[in-house]
Design an enzyme around this catalytic site. Structure first.
Site, PDB file in Angstrom:
ATOM      1  N   ASP A 101      -0.163   4.518  -0.139  1.00  0.00           N
ATOM      2  CA  ASP A 101      -0.884   5.750   0.217  1.00  0.00           C
ATOM      3  C   ASP A 101       0.044   6.821   0.793  1.00  0.00           C
ATOM      4  O   ASP A 101      -0.093   8.011   0.494  1.00  0.00           O
ATOM      5  CB  ASP A 101      -1.945   5.470   1.300  1.00  0.00           C
ATOM      6  CG  ASP A 101      -3.116   4.673   0.764  1.00  0.00           C
ATOM      7  OD1 ASP A 101      -3.239   4.519  -0.462  1.00  0.00           O
ATOM      8  OD2 ASP A 101      -3.917   4.192   1.593  1.00  0.00           O
ATOM      9  N   HIS A 102       0.978   6.375   1.638  1.00  0.00           N
ATOM     10  CA  HIS A 102       1.742   7.389   2.377  1.00  0.00           C
ATOM     11  C   HIS A 102       2.892   7.987   1.581  1.00  0.00           C
ATOM     12  O   HIS A 102       3.506   8.962   2.018  1.00  0.00           O
ATOM     13  CB  HIS A 102       2.164   6.840   3.740  1.00  0.00           C
ATOM     14  CG  HIS A 102       0.936   6.597   4.577  1.00  0.00           C
ATOM     15  ND1 HIS A 102       0.051   7.611   4.888  1.00  0.00           N
ATOM     16  CD2 HIS A 102       0.390   5.456   5.078  1.00  0.00           C
ATOM     17  CE1 HIS A 102      -0.961   7.112   5.571  1.00  0.00           C
ATOM     18  NE2 HIS A 102      -0.781   5.817   5.695  1.00  0.00           N
TER      19      HIS A 102
ATOM     20  N   ARG B 275      -7.159  12.726   0.832  1.00  0.00           N
ATOM     21  CA  ARG B 275      -6.065  13.253   1.656  1.00  0.00           C
ATOM     22  C   ARG B 275      -4.699  12.731   1.203  1.00  0.00           C
ATOM     23  O   ARG B 275      -3.684  13.330   1.480  1.00  0.00           O
ATOM     24  CB  ARG B 275      -6.295  12.928   3.128  1.00  0.00           C
ATOM     25  CG  ARG B 275      -6.219  11.460   3.453  1.00  0.00           C
ATOM     26  CD  ARG B 275      -6.269  11.221   4.944  1.00  0.00           C
ATOM     27  NE  ARG B 275      -7.611  11.342   5.470  1.00  0.00           N
ATOM     28  CZ  ARG B 275      -8.030  10.661   6.552  1.00  0.00           C
ATOM     29  NH1 ARG B 275      -7.200   9.871   7.199  1.00  0.00           N
ATOM     30  NH2 ARG B 275      -9.253  10.783   6.984  1.00  0.00           N
TER      31      ARG B 275
ATOM     32  N   HIS C 180      -3.627  -4.433   7.892  1.00  0.00           N
ATOM     33  CA  HIS C 180      -3.759  -3.303   8.812  1.00  0.00           C
ATOM     34  C   HIS C 180      -2.815  -3.419   9.999  1.00  0.00           C
ATOM     35  O   HIS C 180      -2.889  -4.367  10.774  1.00  0.00           O
ATOM     36  CB  HIS C 180      -5.191  -3.083   9.314  1.00  0.00           C
ATOM     37  CG  HIS C 180      -5.400  -1.622   9.617  1.00  0.00           C
ATOM     38  ND1 HIS C 180      -4.975  -1.050  10.775  1.00  0.00           N
ATOM     39  CD2 HIS C 180      -5.888  -0.620   8.863  1.00  0.00           C
ATOM     40  CE1 HIS C 180      -5.227   0.246  10.730  1.00  0.00           C
ATOM     41  NE2 HIS C 180      -5.769   0.528   9.576  1.00  0.00           N
TER      42      HIS C 180
ATOM     43  N   GLU D  20     -10.693  -9.662   3.338  1.00  0.00           N
ATOM     44  CA  GLU D  20      -9.437  -9.222   3.949  1.00  0.00           C
ATOM     45  C   GLU D  20      -9.685  -9.077   5.439  1.00  0.00           C
ATOM     46  O   GLU D  20     -10.561  -8.314   5.872  1.00  0.00           O
ATOM     47  CB  GLU D  20      -8.968  -7.896   3.347  1.00  0.00           C
ATOM     48  CG  GLU D  20      -7.650  -7.451   3.988  1.00  0.00           C
ATOM     49  CD  GLU D  20      -6.947  -6.329   3.252  1.00  0.00           C
ATOM     50  OE1 GLU D  20      -7.057  -6.249   2.012  1.00  0.00           O
ATOM     51  OE2 GLU D  20      -6.282  -5.533   3.929  1.00  0.00           O
TER      52      GLU D  20
ATOM     53  N   THR E  21      -8.273   3.527   8.635  1.00  0.00           N
ATOM     54  CA  THR E  21      -9.464   2.676   8.723  1.00  0.00           C
ATOM     55  C   THR E  21      -9.542   2.043  10.113  1.00  0.00           C
ATOM     56  O   THR E  21      -8.618   1.359  10.535  1.00  0.00           O
ATOM     57  CB  THR E  21      -9.384   1.568   7.648  1.00  0.00           C
ATOM     58  OG1 THR E  21      -8.927   2.165   6.441  1.00  0.00           O
ATOM     59  CG2 THR E  21     -10.733   0.929   7.425  1.00  0.00           C
TER      60      THR E  21
ATOM     61  N   HIS F  58       1.721   1.358   5.953  1.00  0.00           N
ATOM     62  CA  HIS F  58       2.375   2.359   6.792  1.00  0.00           C
ATOM     63  C   HIS F  58       3.759   1.921   7.262  1.00  0.00           C
ATOM     64  O   HIS F  58       4.717   2.696   7.219  1.00  0.00           O
ATOM     65  CB  HIS F  58       1.465   2.677   7.987  1.00  0.00           C
ATOM     66  CG  HIS F  58       1.961   3.801   8.825  1.00  0.00           C
ATOM     67  ND1 HIS F  58       2.687   3.609   9.968  1.00  0.00           N
ATOM     68  CD2 HIS F  58       1.863   5.142   8.657  1.00  0.00           C
ATOM     69  CE1 HIS F  58       3.007   4.781  10.482  1.00  0.00           C
ATOM     70  NE2 HIS F  58       2.520   5.721   9.714  1.00  0.00           N
TER      71      HIS F  58
ATOM     72  N   ASN G 102       0.862  -1.192   0.000  1.00  0.00           N
ATOM     73  CA  ASN G 102       0.000   0.000   0.000  1.00  0.00           C
ATOM     74  C   ASN G 102       0.901   1.245   0.000  1.00  0.00           C
ATOM     75  O   ASN G 102       1.728   1.422   0.899  1.00  0.00           O
ATOM     76  CB  ASN G 102      -0.893  -0.045   1.252  1.00  0.00           C
ATOM     77  CG  ASN G 102      -1.794   1.168   1.353  1.00  0.00           C
ATOM     78  OD1 ASN G 102      -1.361   2.289   1.130  1.00  0.00           O
ATOM     79  ND2 ASN G 102      -3.046   0.956   1.709  1.00  0.00           N
TER      80      ASN G 102
ATOM     81  N   HIS H 182      -5.729   3.523  -1.417  1.00  0.00           N
ATOM     82  CA  HIS H 182      -7.059   3.824  -0.873  1.00  0.00           C
ATOM     83  C   HIS H 182      -7.425   5.232  -1.335  1.00  0.00           C
ATOM     84  O   HIS H 182      -6.810   6.207  -0.907  1.00  0.00           O
ATOM     85  CB  HIS H 182      -6.996   3.738   0.657  1.00  0.00           C
ATOM     86  CG  HIS H 182      -8.312   3.947   1.326  1.00  0.00           C
ATOM     87  ND1 HIS H 182      -8.491   3.818   2.680  1.00  0.00           N
ATOM     88  CD2 HIS H 182      -9.534   4.280   0.843  1.00  0.00           C
ATOM     89  CE1 HIS H 182      -9.752   4.065   3.011  1.00  0.00           C
ATOM     90  NE2 HIS H 182     -10.405   4.361   1.901  1.00  0.00           N
TER      91      HIS H 182
ATOM     92  N   ARG I 126      -9.621   7.917  -0.783  1.00  0.00           N
ATOM     93  CA  ARG I 126     -10.600   8.375   0.207  1.00  0.00           C
ATOM     94  C   ARG I 126     -11.454   9.494  -0.356  1.00  0.00           C
ATOM     95  O   ARG I 126     -11.017  10.219  -1.248  1.00  0.00           O
ATOM     96  CB  ARG I 126      -9.877   8.889   1.459  1.00  0.00           C
ATOM     97  CG  ARG I 126      -9.340   7.796   2.332  1.00  0.00           C
ATOM     98  CD  ARG I 126      -8.671   8.385   3.568  1.00  0.00           C
ATOM     99  NE  ARG I 126      -8.441   7.344   4.547  1.00  0.00           N
ATOM    100  CZ  ARG I 126      -9.302   7.005   5.496  1.00  0.00           C
ATOM    101  NH1 ARG I 126     -10.445   7.649   5.625  1.00  0.00           N
ATOM    102  NH2 ARG I 126      -9.018   6.047   6.334  1.00  0.00           N
TER     103      ARG I 126
ATOM    104  N   GLU J  14      -8.747   0.270  -2.756  1.00  0.00           N
ATOM    105  CA  GLU J  14      -9.589   0.278  -1.552  1.00  0.00           C
ATOM    106  C   GLU J  14     -10.516   1.473  -1.650  1.00  0.00           C
ATOM    107  O   GLU J  14     -10.066   2.583  -1.979  1.00  0.00           O
ATOM    108  CB  GLU J  14      -8.734   0.436  -0.296  1.00  0.00           C
ATOM    109  CG  GLU J  14      -7.900  -0.760   0.022  1.00  0.00           C
ATOM    110  CD  GLU J  14      -6.988  -0.479   1.218  1.00  0.00           C
ATOM    111  OE1 GLU J  14      -7.038   0.633   1.774  1.00  0.00           O
ATOM    112  OE2 GLU J  14      -6.227  -1.371   1.565  1.00  0.00           O
TER     113      GLU J  14
END
Ligand code: PXP
Length: 244
Positions: free
Chosen positions: A12-13, A52, A197, A154, A104, A220, A10, A46, A48, A73
């Site tokens: 995202d960050h 963000r 997660h 998941e 999440t 993350h 993932n 993801h 959102r 996601e």
């Protein structure tokens, strides 16, 4: 020999960092390609509602330009559903979304908005998109995922990961058994079992003992630990430029 276990990364960050400056660096696409070159089996983002981190343009860019499957996601909304059908990622994972949460917070409630959820799953599958449902590890959620005709589940590992940090052995074992029982039941009923997660090296190692789990989705921690793997090298690059 090729492992049957898959790592979904993932990113995202990477977008969180990019957005902090409002520029194009670090590139989400470059991060995805580096992850793939390093062995990632799929890339997760993801999108959102508040955008963000990941933006719609990132999803479109990734879908066009990466050589491994894209896992999107998203929340269960009309807008996201039509975006997914237009963009056609290989996988969609439905997650709950609250505007003010930092990340999440739990699995999707599969007993709420059932009519729309069932219609959304049908529509995605008709468009050759495989559907995963992000759920808390409970048998009743798997039973409902089966009724809804999802391809994969998941399992939310956040509680397990938090317990590992607190080192309460009894609670850790109970949560591990809960995840295992749910994974076994899902696999027996032909659902693909993923998890994610809060995972880090230790929690991933422990959960790998559950052979029914085929895919680990991690974000993350990967981006965070990459700082420490890269920091020395980058500082050395600068000391060469500035001090030589
Ligand atoms: N799986 C799902 C469904 C998620 O919502 C998230 C967080 O976006 C992850 C995996 C990755 O979690 P983490 O960033 O804590 O590794």
């Amino acid at each position: 020999m090729k492992s049957k276990y898959k790592l979904g990364v993932n990113i995202d960050h990477v977008a969180t960092l990019r957005n902090a400056r409002g520029e194009n660096f670090p590139s989400v696409l470059l991060a995805a390609n580096n992850a793939i070159n390093a062995g990632a089996d799929s890339i997760t983002v993801h999108l959102r509602e508040d955008q963000r981190h990941i933006k719609p343009a990132d999803v479109i860019d990734l879908k066009k330009n990466i050589k491994k499957p894209l896992n999107l996601e998203m929340a269960l909304t009309k807008e996201m559903l039509s975006f997914a059908i237009k963009t056609k990622p290989k996988y969609v994972c439905f997650v709950p979304e609250k505007r003010n949460e930092l990340t999440t917070e739990g699995g999707l409630n599969l007993f709420y908005n059932v009519y729309f959820l069932s219609k959304a799953i049908k529509k995605l599958k008709k468009n050759n998109i495989k559907v995963s449902l992000f759920i808390d590890p409970k048998i009743k959620n798997v039973e409902q995922a089966l009724k809804l005709n999802a391809d994969n589940i998941e399992l939310h590992t956040g509680t397990f990961c938090n317990l590992l940090n607190n080192k309460n052995k009894k609670k850790i074992n109970l949560e591990f058994e809960r995840i295992k029982k749910t994974a076994v039941f899902a696999k027996k009923n032909n659902l693909g079992v993923h998890c994610g997660h809060g995972l880090n090296y230790l929690s991933a190692k422990k959960l790998k003992k559950i052979k029914e789990i085929l895919e680990f989705n991690i974000g993350h921690f990967i981006i965070s630990d990459s700082i420490f793997f890269g920091l020395t090298r980058v500082i050395k690059n600068f000391t060469k430029i500035i001090k030589n």
